[in-house]
Design a protein around this motif. Structure first.
Motif, PDB file in Angstrom:
ATOM      1  N   UNK A 197     142.885  38.870  -4.431  1.00 27.46           N
ATOM      2  CA  UNK A 197     142.578  40.279  -4.227  1.00 27.46           C
ATOM      3  C   UNK A 197     141.064  40.501  -4.164  1.00 27.46           C
ATOM      4  N   UNK A 198     140.622  41.673  -3.652  1.00 27.30           N
ATOM      5  CA  UNK A 198     139.192  41.984  -3.671  1.00 27.30           C
ATOM      6  C   UNK A 198     138.620  41.833  -5.074  1.00 27.30           C
ATOM      7  N   UNK A 199     137.344  41.461  -5.156  1.00 26.39           N
ATOM      8  CA  UNK A 199     136.772  41.078  -6.444  1.00 26.39           C
ATOM      9  C   UNK A 199     136.619  42.226  -7.424  1.00 26.39           C
ATOM     10  N   UNK A 200     136.674  43.444  -6.982  1.00 24.31           N
ATOM     11  CA  UNK A 200     136.566  44.582  -7.886  1.00 24.31           C
ATOM     12  C   UNK A 200     136.956  45.859  -7.170  1.00 24.31           C
ATOM     13  N   UNK A 201     137.231  46.889  -7.936  1.00 27.37           N
ATOM     14  CA  UNK A 201     137.586  48.178  -7.347  1.00 27.37           C
ATOM     15  C   UNK A 201     136.341  48.782  -6.717  1.00 27.37           C
ATOM     16  N   UNK A 202     136.444  49.176  -5.472  1.00 29.13           N
ATOM     17  CA  UNK A 202     135.319  49.760  -4.742  1.00 29.13           C
ATOM     18  C   UNK A 202     135.547  51.261  -4.633  1.00 29.13           C
ATOM     19  N   UNK A 203     134.555  52.032  -4.971  1.00 25.01           N
ATOM     20  CA  UNK A 203     134.702  53.489  -4.922  1.00 25.01           C
ATOM     21  C   UNK A 203     134.756  53.960  -3.471  1.00 25.01           C
ATOM     22  N   UNK A 204     135.421  55.106  -3.228  1.00 19.15           N
ATOM     23  CA  UNK A 204     135.434  55.659  -1.870  1.00 19.15           C
ATOM     24  C   UNK A 204     134.031  55.891  -1.319  1.00 19.15           C
ATOM     25  N   UNK A 205     133.094  56.249  -2.215  1.00 17.01           N
ATOM     26  CA  UNK A 205     131.710  56.479  -1.770  1.00 17.01           C
ATOM     27  C   UNK A 205     131.085  55.191  -1.233  1.00 17.01           C
ATOM     28  N   UNK A 206     131.265  54.086  -1.959  1.00 17.51           N
ATOM     29  CA  UNK A 206     130.751  52.788  -1.495  1.00 17.51           C
ATOM     30  C   UNK A 206     131.355  52.410  -0.154  1.00 17.51           C
ATOM     31  N   UNK A 207     132.680  52.606  -0.059  1.00 11.42           N
ATOM     32  CA  UNK A 207     133.363  52.261   1.189  1.00 11.42           C
ATOM     33  C   UNK A 207     132.846  53.115   2.334  1.00 11.42           C
ATOM     34  N   UNK A 208     132.675  54.406   2.063  1.00 13.06           N
ATOM     35  CA  UNK A 208     132.211  55.322   3.108  1.00 13.06           C
ATOM     36  C   UNK A 208     130.800  54.964   3.559  1.00 13.06           C
ATOM     37  N   UNK A 209     129.931  54.619   2.621  1.00 13.15           N
ATOM     38  CA  UNK A 209     128.558  54.255   2.972  1.00 13.15           C
ATOM     39  C   UNK A 209     128.529  52.983   3.828  1.00 13.15           C
ATOM     40  N   UNK A 210     129.349  52.021   3.437  1.00 15.93           N
ATOM     41  CA  UNK A 210     129.401  50.776   4.210  1.00 15.93           C
ATOM     42  C   UNK A 210     129.940  51.039   5.617  1.00 15.93           C
ATOM     43  N   UNK A 211     130.964  51.886   5.701  1.00 19.40           N
ATOM     44  CA  UNK A 211     131.536  52.206   7.006  1.00 19.40           C
ATOM     45  C   UNK A 211     130.560  52.992   7.871  1.00 19.40           C
ATOM     46  N   UNK A 212     129.800  53.904   7.245  1.00 21.72           N
ATOM     47  CA  UNK A 212     128.811  54.670   8.011  1.00 21.72           C
ATOM     48  C   UNK A 212     127.762  53.729   8.608  1.00 21.72           C
ATOM     49  N   UNK A 213     127.313  52.763   7.806  1.00 21.17           N
ATOM     50  CA  UNK A 213     126.329  51.800   8.310  1.00 21.17           C
ATOM     51  C   UNK A 213     126.932  50.959   9.427  1.00 21.17           C
ATOM     52  N   UNK A 214     128.177  50.555   9.239  1.00 17.27           N
ATOM     53  CA  UNK A 214     128.875  49.762  10.248  1.00 17.27           C
ATOM     54  C   UNK A 214     129.041  50.568  11.537  1.00 17.27           C
ATOM     55  N   UNK A 215     129.434  51.820  11.374  1.00  9.53           N
ATOM     56  CA  UNK A 215     129.670  52.690  12.536  1.00  9.53           C
ATOM     57  C   UNK A 215     128.386  52.904  13.336  1.00  9.53           C
ATOM     58  N   UNK A 216     127.271  53.124  12.638  1.00 10.05           N
ATOM     59  CA  UNK A 216     125.990  53.317  13.328  1.00 10.05           C
ATOM     60  C   UNK A 216     125.595  52.060  14.095  1.00 10.05           C
ATOM     61  N   UNK A 217     125.783  50.924  13.456  1.00  6.25           N
ATOM     62  CA  UNK A 217     125.394  49.669  14.106  1.00  6.25           C
ATOM     63  C   UNK A 217     126.256  49.379  15.325  1.00  6.25           C
ATOM     64  N   UNK A 218     127.559  49.622  15.202  1.00  2.00           N
ATOM     65  CA  UNK A 218     128.470  49.398  16.326  1.00  2.00           C
ATOM     66  C   UNK A 218     128.150  50.348  17.466  1.00  2.00           C
ATOM     67  N   UNK A 265     124.468  45.201  12.045  1.00  2.00           N
ATOM     68  CA  UNK A 265     125.775  44.628  11.715  1.00  2.00           C
ATOM     69  C   UNK A 265     125.624  43.465  10.741  1.00  2.00           C
ATOM     70  N   UNK A 266     124.655  42.600  11.009  1.00  2.73           N
ATOM     71  CA  UNK A 266     124.440  41.451  10.129  1.00  2.73           C
ATOM     72  C   UNK A 266     124.077  41.900   8.711  1.00  2.73           C
ATOM     73  N   UNK A 267     123.415  43.056   8.604  1.00  2.00           N
ATOM     74  CA  UNK A 267     123.004  43.552   7.289  1.00  2.00           C
ATOM     75  C   UNK A 267     124.185  44.054   6.465  1.00  2.00           C
ATOM     76  N   UNK A 268     125.253  44.529   7.115  1.00  2.00           N
ATOM     77  CA  UNK A 268     126.383  45.112   6.376  1.00  2.00           C
ATOM     78  C   UNK A 268     127.570  44.153   6.272  1.00  2.00           C
ATOM     79  N   UNK A 269     127.579  43.103   7.082  1.00  2.00           N
ATOM     80  CA  UNK A 269     128.675  42.133   7.034  1.00  2.00           C
ATOM     81  C   UNK A 269     128.352  41.005   6.054  1.00  2.00           C
ATOM     82  N   UNK A 270     129.350  40.640   5.248  1.00  2.00           N
ATOM     83  CA  UNK A 270     129.188  39.512   4.337  1.00  2.00           C
ATOM     84  C   UNK A 270     129.126  38.212   5.148  1.00  2.00           C
ATOM     85  N   UNK A 271     128.443  37.196   4.647  1.00  2.00           N
ATOM     86  CA  UNK A 271     128.337  35.924   5.389  1.00  2.00           C
ATOM     87  C   UNK A 271     129.690  35.331   5.764  1.00  2.00           C
ATOM     88  N   UNK A 272     130.712  35.545   4.892  1.00  2.00           N
ATOM     89  CA  UNK A 272     132.033  34.962   5.153  1.00  2.00           C
ATOM     90  C   UNK A 272     133.044  36.002   5.651  1.00  2.00           C
TER      91      UNK A 272
END
Length: 313
Positions: free
Chosen positions: A181-202, A210-217
């Motif tokens: 499972x994912x390593x810890x519970x992620x708050x909706x705010x964290x998820x939203x911020x990551x998605x906003x960064x992803x959306x802007x980059x895309x 994209x490289x800044x918001x994507x994990x190496x694996x």
């Protein structure tokens, strides 16, 4: 738009809403319908199959002598679990011949689902994929125990095992899920911020963004069901995923949009062309970075994105 199966169970149970004569069996089914759907969906990862299970549950429930039922909720959950287990074993064989990666069917969910952190975690795309790695009985035991907090005796009746066997299965399933499972519970705010960064980059084709918001694996999975074009095998690694996304989505036509939505209790993105849903993108996030991208394009899996689905525990 509801499916034929959903309409049938609504018709069968909807009389309890005051539009006609009601009966105790109908009232009980209506009272627990959202719970039963959630149980079936978490076991199957498919809303369409969960609705089929609810139809089968209703047919069996409507023939039960209620005078012999001590706990209607437990009895209904038991019927639903047995029907879902039977269907899950059949689906396992079907999915072996599925074209490309198989992903769970996404659901448009209301804000109250996200507010129940444990429920939102249990129906997330990432968790449903973890549950896919369990054997059918293990999955049923895990869902009933960890998500719905049923007692071992109740679960034993639902899966036709002894309480002692159920305890062992639950222990094994918990260990299996904990390792994946994912390593810890992620708050909706964290998820939203990551998605906003992803959306802007895309949206701008910003490879470094994209490289800044994507994990190496990071792993990208696509589900087109053999109907829509999608990656047939998982794409792994930030560089490969970023270049694929930058090339494929960086030149989105003016008639398309990439907007936010609540999917399976978590923030997600929906790609639309001319206002029509084309792709639902859910994510898995660990330590502030996107570690999983799940792009569902199979049209047969997008019908529950037109209106919110009620989930509950």
């Amino acid at each position: 738009m509801k499916s034929e199966h959903s309409e049938r169970t609504d018709d069968a149970a909807g009389r309890a809403d005051g539009g006609g004569c009601t009966d105790p069996a109908t009232d009980a089914f209506v009272a627990h319908r959202n719970l039963l759907f959630t149980v079936a969906y978490e076991m199957l990862g498919s809303a369409a199959d969960a609705e089929d299970v609810l139809q089968e549950t209703w047919l069996r429930w409507s023939g039960v002598d209620l005078g012999t039922v001590r706990d209607q909720r437990a009895y209904l959950v038991r019927i639903t679990t047995r029907q879902a287990l039977s269907r899950l074993r059949t689906l396992g064989r079907r999915r072996e011949s599925y074209v490309g990666s198989w992903l769970p069917e996404p659901l448009l969910t209301a804000p109250d689902v996200a507010e129940d952190v444990e429920l939102a975690d249990s129906v997330s795309m990432a968790m449903l994929l973890v549950l896919e790695t369990l054997a059918p009985t293990e999955r049923a035991v895990f869902v009933l125990r960890e998500v719905f907090d049923l007692g071992y005796d109740e679960i034993a009746e639902a899966v036709d095992r002894s309480p002692a066997a159920v305890r062992q299965i639950a222990h094994r399933a918990r260990a299996h899920v904990a390792a994946r499972r994912p390593r810890g519970v992620v708050s909706p705010t964290e998820t939203r911020e990551a998605l906003d960064a992803f959306r802007r980059a895309v949206g701008t084709g910003d490879l470094q963004g994209l490289l800044d918001i994507l994990a190496p694996d990071v792993v990208l999975l696509g589900d087109g069901g053999g109907v829509k074009q999608a990656v047939l095998r998982p794409v792994t690694g930030a560089d490969k995923v970023a270049r694929l996304l930058a090339a494929g989505l960086g030149r989105i036509a003016a008639s398309s949009s990439l907007g936010p939505a609540q999917v399976n209790g978590s923030p997600a993105l929906i790609l639309r062309f001319d206002g029509v849903i084309d792709t639902v993108v859910a994510v898995r996030i660990d330590d502030g970075l996107i570690t999983g991208l799940y792009a569902v394009r199979n049209p047969e899996k997008l019908s529950h994105m037109r209106q919110e689905t009620d989930l509950c525990r």
